[in-house]
Scaffold this active site. Structure first.
Site, PDB file in Angstrom:
ATOM      1  CG  ASP A  81      34.614  44.825  38.359  1.00  0.00           C
ATOM      2  OD1 ASP A  81      33.773  44.214  37.688  1.00  0.00           O
ATOM      3  OD2 ASP A  81      35.188  45.857  37.951  1.00  0.00           O
ATOM      4  CG  MET A  82      33.287  37.915  38.039  1.00  0.00           C
ATOM      5  SD  MET A  82      32.505  37.331  36.517  1.00  0.00           S
ATOM      6  CE  MET A  82      32.710  35.590  36.675  1.00  0.00           C
ATOM      7  CG  ASP A 117      32.182  49.154  32.639  1.00  0.00           C
ATOM      8  OD1 ASP A 117      31.910  49.469  33.813  1.00  0.00           O
ATOM      9  OD2 ASP A 117      33.005  48.265  32.350  1.00  0.00           O
TER      10      ASP A 117
HETATM   11  C1  GLA Z   1      35.126  46.978  35.184  1.00  0.00           C
HETATM   12  C2  GLA Z   1      34.086  47.834  35.895  1.00  0.00           C
HETATM   13  C3  GLA Z   1      34.505  49.278  35.874  1.00  0.00           C
HETATM   14  C4  GLA Z   1      35.863  49.431  36.508  1.00  0.00           C
HETATM   15  C5  GLA Z   1      36.879  48.527  35.820  1.00  0.00           C
HETATM   16  C6  GLA Z   1      38.195  48.533  36.546  1.00  0.00           C
HETATM   17  O1  GLA Z   1      35.126  47.218  33.829  1.00  0.00           O
HETATM   18  O2  GLA Z   1      32.832  47.673  35.325  1.00  0.00           O
HETATM   19  O3  GLA Z   1      33.566  50.078  36.533  1.00  0.00           O
HETATM   20  O4  GLA Z   1      35.776  49.126  37.872  1.00  0.00           O
HETATM   21  O5  GLA Z   1      36.408  47.190  35.743  1.00  0.00           O
HETATM   22  O6  GLA Z   1      39.111  47.720  35.946  1.00  0.00           O
END
Ligand code: GLA
Length: 729
Positions: free
Chosen positions: A478-479, A548
């Site tokens: 993730d980033m 998301d």
């Molecule tokens: C990002 C990702 C999510 C989740 C959160 C966790 O927003 O897109 O899917 O993994 O971080 O903090």
């Protein structure tokens, strides 16, 4: 021969199955673009060049072509400061402070296959399916060597372009910009298509007619961004999904970019794309090289759909790598929307047990398992298991999950550091920052300086330790923020502006290391949802978390837009809880499954809290996924509906390459009264053949299905879905 050089006419002609790209070398070594479009047979095409002579107010060049103006010429690789006033691809600063430069032809080389790009992701040749042309040029004034590289993938109508430069002069030089491609089109009557958005609303489609001047999308955030994707398309005003000319340009890069169409005063269009020159520079000592990323280009006269299918083919076959490229991915359950930060190993085991009963194959433990991270305000960088939550340690949990019969995956955010972390206390200089300036946080975090090898080595050793400590088969990388106050205390002043790109190279190097050490690992990239959904990332991870926003109805637009460039089989797509956590919308479980079906497929909810009906529905969804996934991964994708044009329905279709099977998916968005019949026309079937619909048993000719259509049974209520599967009889 897909690449021809006509010595007489001095024309390079690159042919794919259905397209031609051509350029000319003048007697003085200037490279002039001739043509990009539907396939043409001849190389005697220099008559296509119509370059005005002395135009008022435009400096004229006097060379063997006579007086003419570079400002009107179609330049194959435009440089700065030499009488072409449009957007240049190449600019530098020499020791005298001069920024003009030239790109003069010297020689060429044609080879089978395709060389790798140093440190950068790029398409690769398989079984001799590509040929490469390198054009060697120089700037005689300063000794810069410029190599333009073109690779031709005949089978899918793709030509890739990139460029590298080397300082062969006697003094250091500062590279100010090096864009990867320039395509000059003879007309301006095109529409431009871009994918814009924000968090949870990524890659919505924007289409508008070109106007005079520059129209561009870009990112100066260090990552591709939610705001604009680095893919753009140009198509005829009348082009539809199925008809008309369309050009696609996908940049294989994950950092700051620019993609631009510029229409000049003579109604010609220049398209350029590459690393954003904003705040960029690269110091080249004598003998040093710089490699610009690749642009994947395609032309189709089978509409925007044809353009997309070409891009899907190249990305599925010649960009995504490794064991998972051709394999069905495990159906996963991710605990993020189920628990957020509030979980422990008992809760995860509970989820795993219930998931196993439903037929799910992998548990992914998301954010919150390390340091003292119980919210997004701490612990990034402290990649040590929090044993208050993961009781008895990670191996114990993973072993238990494996014993239940599930694979195990884990979340990392390696590129970040929380000010509230042990790592930050020990190394406050390890984040990207400008000494003495305020460090702005986003989601309470700072960006780890991946331009620094020592920092990368430490983070990598932590990730590797964790992955080696248990049977972990998947990583979600993730980033969750973008770069600001870009600087560090390590590089000399003349190299500070390199950090943007060095950072991206650092990310690539880390992911390459990961895949080398763990070749079976399934990697999924993610960046606050889909902020780094780009061709560069696909070289490392065969799937990317799309957004998301997991709401089935929001996903229609997001997935429709994403599919313009990227293959559905790489879309991270999960069934989540209803009401949806992003928009509060209530949708049927079945529809959520159907919308996730074309993606990598999984669940993002607390399966222990589902009704028995929904748990049984999971089993049916998994059966459907297993049945249709080979078609989704290998077939041709056709958009039928357009969720941006109507809120009545969306529909799409997958057709196998041999056209023996097809899957139609339909979502009724808002039910309207007195619409008795929703009939949708299928696409891509084999004329003269008949197809049986599994759902109603009826046999239809391809002609009826494509010209009259298939009647969707009446669906009662909003957000309902239906699928129909056809096999050739
Ligand atoms: C990002 C990702 C999510 C989740 C959160 C966790 O927003 O897109 O899917 O993994 O971080 O903090």
């Amino acid at each position: 021969m897909s690449i021809i050089y006509d010595e007489n006419k001095k024309v390079f002609k690159l042919d794919t199955a259905k397209s031609t790209y051509a350029f000319h070398v003048t007697n003085d070594g200037t490279l002039l673009h001739l043509y990009y479009g539907a396939k043409i047979p001849e190389t005697d095409i220099t008559h296509m060049l119509r370059i005005p002579g002395d135009e008022p107010f435009v400096p004229a060049v006097h060379d063997s072509m006579g007086p003419h103006s570079f400002d009107c010429a179609p330049m194959e690789f435009p440089t700065s400061g030499m009488a072409d006033f449009r957007e240049p691809c190449f600019q530098l600063m020499d020791k005298y402070g001069m920024s003009a430069c030239e790109c003069v032809y010297k020689d060429y080389r044609i080879t089978d296959g395709k060389p790798k790009l140093n440190g950068l992701p790029a398409t690769y040749s398989r079984d001799g399916d590509a040929k490469t042309l390198e054009i060697f040029c120089t700037d005689p004034h300063n000794g810069m060597e410029i190599v333009l590289m073109y690779s031709v993938f005949e089978y899918c109508d793709v030509i890739t372009r990139s460029v590298r430069v080397k300082n062969n002069g006697t003094d250091p030089i500062e590279l100010r910009r090096l864009l990867s491609t320039c395509v000059e089109l003879d007309r301006m009557d095109y529409d431009m298509i871009t994918l814009y958005g924000t968090w949870a609303r990524e890659r919505h489609v924007q289409r508008f007619p070109l106007r005079f001047g520059k129209q561009s999308v870009d990112s100066n955030r260090g990552a591709t961004s939610h705001a604009h994707n680095n893919f753009i398309a140009l198509c005829e005003h009348t082009a539809t999904e199925d008809f008309g000319e369309a050009y696609g340009f996908a940049l294989c890069y994950s950092g700051s970019f620019v993609a631009m169409a510029e229409v000049n005063q003579y109604e010609k269009t220049r398209v350029v794309s590459g690393i954003n020159p904003y705040d960029f520079s690269w110091h080249l000592e004598c003998g040093e090289e710089f490699q610009a990323p690749e642009v994947i280009m395609t032309y189709s006269n089978e509409g925007i759909g044809g353009m997309s299918r070409n891009l899907h083919d190249i990305m599925r076959n010649n960009l995504i790598r490794g064991k998972w490229r051709d394999k069905r991915r495990p159906i996963l359950i991710n605990n993020w929307e189920a628990t957020y930060f509030d979980f422990d190993s008992d809760k995860l085991i509970e989820i795993a047990k219930e998931a196993k009963k439903a037929g799910i194959e992998m548990l992914v433990m998301d954010d919150g398992w390390f340091g003292h991270r119980n919210s997004d305000r701490s612990s990034l960088g402290d990649w040590f298991v929090n044993e208050d939550k993961i009781k008895g340690g990670l191996k114990k949990l993973v072993d238990e999950v494996n014993k239940i019969g599930l694979k195990f995956g884990i979340w990392f955010e390696p590129e970040m550091i929380s000010p509230d972390s042990e790592l930050y206390k020990a190394h406050p200089d390890w984040c990207i920052h400008i000494p003495g300036r305020r460090r702005n946080t986003s989601r309470s975090q700072l960006v780890i300086d991946f331009s620094r090898k020592d920092v990368r080595d430490y983070i990598y050793s932590r990730v590797k330790d964790i992955l080696s400590s248990a049977n972990i088969e998947y990583v979600k990388w993730d980033m969750n923020r973008q770069l600001s106050e870009v600087g560090n205390e390590v590089l000399p002043p003349e190299r500070q502006r390199e950090i943007w790109h060095r950072y991206v190279l650092g990310v690539y190097e880390m992911q390459e290391r990961l895949l080398t050490d763990f070749p079976d690992l399934l990697l999924e990239n993610c960046a606050g949802g889909g902020s780094r959904f780009d061709a560069g990332m696909l070289y490392y991870s065969p799937q990317i978390w799309t957004s998301d926003d997991t709401d089935a109805i929001e996903r229609l637009k997001i997935q429709h837009g994403t599919s313009l460039c990227y293959p559905c089989s790489c879309f991270g797509a999960h069934v989540s809880a209803s009401p949806n956590h992003c928009v509060g919308r209530i949708t049927p479980f079945k529809t959520r499954g159907h919308v996730a079906l074309p993606g990598t497929f999984g669940y993002e909810l607390d399966v222990t809290k589902l009704s028995d009906e929904d748990k049984n529905a999971i089993k049916e969804q998994i059966e459907e996924f297993n049945k249709y996934n080979p078609l989704v991964r290998n077939g041709d994708y056709y958009r039928i509906g357009d969720p941006f044009a109507t809120d009545r329905f969306d529909a799409w279709e997958f057709v196998s390459k041999d056209k023996t099977e097809a899957l139609l998916e339909y979502v009724q968005v808002l039910k309207e009264p007195s619409v008795f019949l929703q009939r949708v026309r299928l696409k891509g079937l084999q004329s003269g053949k008949y197809y049986r619909c599994e759902q109603n048993g009826r046999v239809y000719s391809a002609e009826v299905l494509q010209n009259s259509g298939f009647d969707i049974p009446d669906l009662w209520g909003d957000f309902m879905s239906y699928i129909a599967y056809f096999t050739m009889v």
